[in-house]
Scaffold this active site. Structure first.
Site, short mmCIF file in Angstrom:
data_model
loop_
_atom_site.label_atom_id
_atom_site.label_comp_id
_atom_site.label_asym_id
_atom_site.label_seq_id
_atom_site.Cartn_x
_atom_site.Cartn_y
_atom_site.Cartn_z
N ARG A 183 14.12 -2.74 6.73
CA ARG A 183 13.39 -3.54 5.74
C ARG A 183 13.18 -4.99 6.19
O ARG A 183 13.27 -5.93 5.37
CB ARG A 183 14.10 -3.51 4.37
CG ARG A 183 14.27 -2.14 3.79
CD ARG A 183 12.95 -1.41 3.57
NE ARG A 183 13.19 -0.04 3.22
CZ ARG A 183 13.26 0.96 4.12
NH1 ARG A 183 13.03 0.74 5.39
NH2 ARG A 183 13.50 2.19 3.74
N GLU A 196 15.88 -5.71 -2.17
CA GLU A 196 14.79 -5.18 -1.33
C GLU A 196 13.45 -5.66 -1.89
O GLU A 196 12.54 -6.04 -1.16
CB GLU A 196 14.85 -3.65 -1.30
CG GLU A 196 13.75 -3.04 -0.46
CD GLU A 196 13.97 -1.57 -0.13
OE1 GLU A 196 15.14 -1.13 -0.02
OE2 GLU A 196 12.96 -0.85 0.01
N SER A 231 12.85 0.90 -4.71
CA SER A 231 14.28 0.55 -4.68
C SER A 231 14.44 -0.95 -4.86
O SER A 231 13.81 -1.74 -4.17
CB SER A 231 14.88 0.94 -3.32
OG SER A 231 14.79 2.33 -3.15
C1 LIG Z 1 7.39 4.23 -6.67
C2 LIG Z 1 7.65 3.42 -5.44
C3 LIG Z 1 8.25 4.02 -4.34
C4 LIG Z 1 8.50 3.27 -3.19
N1 LIG Z 1 9.08 3.88 -2.12
C5 LIG Z 1 9.34 3.17 -1.00
C6 LIG Z 1 9.95 3.80 0.13
O1 LIG Z 1 10.25 4.98 0.14
N2 LIG Z 1 10.18 3.03 1.23
C7 LIG Z 1 9.85 1.70 1.28
O2 LIG Z 1 10.07 1.07 2.32
N3 LIG Z 1 9.26 1.08 0.22
C8 LIG Z 1 9.01 1.79 -0.91
N4 LIG Z 1 8.42 1.17 -1.98
C9 LIG Z 1 8.13 -0.28 -1.93
C10 LIG Z 1 6.72 -0.63 -1.46
O3 LIG Z 1 5.77 0.38 -1.77
C11 LIG Z 1 6.68 -0.90 0.05
O4 LIG Z 1 7.57 -1.94 0.37
C12 LIG Z 1 5.27 -1.28 0.50
O5 LIG Z 1 5.26 -1.32 1.91
C13 LIG Z 1 4.80 -2.63 -0.05
O6 LIG Z 1 3.44 -2.79 0.28
P1 LIG Z 1 2.46 -3.61 -0.69
O7 LIG Z 1 1.14 -3.60 -0.07
O8 LIG Z 1 2.55 -3.08 -2.07
O9 LIG Z 1 3.12 -5.04 -0.59
P2 LIG Z 1 3.16 -6.20 -1.73
O10 LIG Z 1 4.14 -5.76 -2.79
O11 LIG Z 1 1.79 -6.54 -2.15
O12 LIG Z 1 3.81 -7.36 -0.91
C14 LIG Z 1 5.13 -7.26 -0.44
C15 LIG Z 1 5.36 -8.37 0.58
O13 LIG Z 1 4.53 -8.12 1.71
C16 LIG Z 1 3.74 -9.26 1.96
N5 LIG Z 1 2.46 -8.84 2.49
C17 LIG Z 1 1.57 -7.96 1.98
N6 LIG Z 1 0.51 -7.86 2.77
C18 LIG Z 1 0.72 -8.70 3.79
C19 LIG Z 1 -0.02 -9.06 4.94
N7 LIG Z 1 -1.21 -8.54 5.20
N8 LIG Z 1 0.50 -9.97 5.81
C20 LIG Z 1 1.70 -10.52 5.57
N9 LIG Z 1 2.45 -10.23 4.49
C21 LIG Z 1 1.96 -9.33 3.62
C22 LIG Z 1 3.59 -9.97 0.62
O14 LIG Z 1 3.25 -11.33 0.80
C23 LIG Z 1 4.97 -9.75 0.06
O15 LIG Z 1 5.85 -10.69 0.62
C24 LIG Z 1 8.16 1.90 -3.15
C25 LIG Z 1 7.54 1.30 -4.27
C26 LIG Z 1 7.29 2.05 -5.40
C27 LIG Z 1 6.63 1.40 -6.58
#
Ligand SMILES: Cc1cc2nc3c(=O)[nH]c(=O)nc-3n(C[C@H](O)[C@H](O)[C@H](O)COP(=O)(O)OP(=O)(O)OC[C@H]3O[C@@H](n4cnc5c(N)ncnc54)[C@H](O)[C@@H]3O)c2cc1C
Length: 309
Positions: free
Chosen positions: A187, A300, A234
């Site tokens: 992570r 996380e 999580s």
């Molecule tokens: C139901 C559910 C299940 C999930 N299961 C998992 C799992 O199994 N494993 C896991 O690892 N995660 C899981 N997640 C968490 C999440 O989906 C992941 O961490 C995902 O990768 C976040 O991506 P996002 O685009 O939604 O990021 P955001 O929530 O929009 O942003 C998260 C962070 O990333 C940064 N960010 C986004 N885009 C960029 C970019 N282009 N450049 C630089 N920084 C950026 C943002 O500034 C922020 O700091 C889950 C979430 C949910 C709701």
């Protein structure tokens, strides 16, 4: 820098240019469905637009938050100061390569812009007969967000198949690095602390054997995770050798409710929004879990925005 009331918001808005809106409600763009507005907000659909706006925010010394699918953040009720850029740059190319032909192993090379949804990329790869991203079809984030946190599940993570990352460096230049230089670990990536913006990523897939079916992993998720209620995945990282959910459950907190936020009855490492939860409700449950469990629980999910009283 925070945008103090004395600073003329409309002057800043004019400097940021067309397509930027003021006081934009953000809760609906997050998977938790909580949180306040962004001072300034824009949606971008091209890398040039994204890079241009980021450079402008940096030049103005304006706080900046690049948002993917909002699935790994808890946004403060008071909202977020500065500019939020919603990244919808989502072009993806898939190319079957003979690069590894020496070993007789074909590969699928994927180039995905950072706003592309990871489940879509994973499903498209499966359609082409490559299974490396099966685990990722249930992670509801963008490629950029997933690179940022080296997202993973069921023993796999981004680092396993990422080959390169294109990003906007703090000096405003676009650079590409090999994934080995991205400090990808549990992570974590260098992008967490650097302020650099991920523009696109390359994947090198070569798993032709279907070790796990997407449908099976996603069924497992539905059985064990509260996917019908708004949440952000999580809440805590798993401490070494143990599971955060088990520790929270052992502390007797499963099902504990504050306001409309609840530690999920289905999976104690999830906090769910029962309808009208505030970010403060969720934060109170985070604090409760951290003070009740002996082992240190590291978040996380990222707390974002203005958490001042
Ligand atoms: C139901 C559910 C299940 C999930 N299961 C998992 C799992 O199994 N494993 C896991 O690892 N995660 C899981 N997640 C968490 C999440 O989906 C992941 O961490 C995902 O990768 C976040 O991506 P996002 O685009 O939604 O990021 P955001 O929530 O929009 O942003 C998260 C962070 O990333 C940064 N960010 C986004 N885009 C960029 C970019 N282009 N450049 C630089 N920084 C950026 C943002 O500034 C922020 O700091 C889950 C979430 C949910 C709701």
């Amino acid at each position: 820098m925070t945008v103090a009331p004395s600073i003329d918001k409309s002057a800043l808005l004019a400097q940021l240019g067309p397509g930027v809106e003021a006081s934009y409600p953000l809760a609906r763009l997050t998977s938790f469905k909580v949180g306040g507005p962004a001072d300034f907000f824009a949606t971008v659909r091209t890398e040039d637009a994204l890079a241009g706006l980021v450079r402008k925010a940096w030049a103005l010394d304006l706080p900046l938050f690049v948002m993917g699918n909002g699935s790994n953040i808890l946004l403060a009720d008071r909202g977020i100061r500065g500019l939020v850029i919603h990244n919808l740059c989502a072009e993806v190319t898939y190319e079957e390569s003979a690069l590894n032909q020496d070993e007789g192993v074909p590969a699928l090379l994927i180039a995905a812009q950072a706003g592309a949804m990871l489940p879509r990329v994973g499903r498209e790869a499966i359609k082409r007969g490559y299974y490396d991203l099966v685990y990722a079809t249930g992670i509801p984030g963008t490629v950029g967000g997933a690179v940022m946190s080296n997202a993973g599940a069921y023993g796999w993570c981004m680092a396993d198949s990422l080959s390169w990352i294109r990003y906007l460096a703090r000096d405003g230049e676009v650079r590409t690095i090999a994934s080995g230089a991205a400090e990808l670990r549990y992570r974590h990536s260098r992008f967490k602390d650097s302020g650099e913006i991920v523009l696109a990523a390359g994947f090198h897939l070569n798993q032709r054997r279907e070790e796990a079916r997407a449908s099976e992993l996603n069924r497992r998720r539905r059985e064990t995770q509260p996917l019908t209620l708004p949440n952000a995945g999580s809440m805590f990282k798993n401490p070494p050798g143990t599971a955060a959910g088990a520790l929270i459950e052992q502390a007797g907190l499963k099902g504990r409710r504050i306001g409309d936020a609840q530690i999920s009855e289905k999976h104690a490492n999830f906090i769910v929004n029962l309808g009208r939860a505030t970010a403060r409700d969720v934060k109170a449950l985070i604090d409760l879990a951290q003070s009740s469990v002996k082992e240190p629980l590291e978040l996380e999910v990222q707390l974002v925005g203005d958490w001042s009283e």
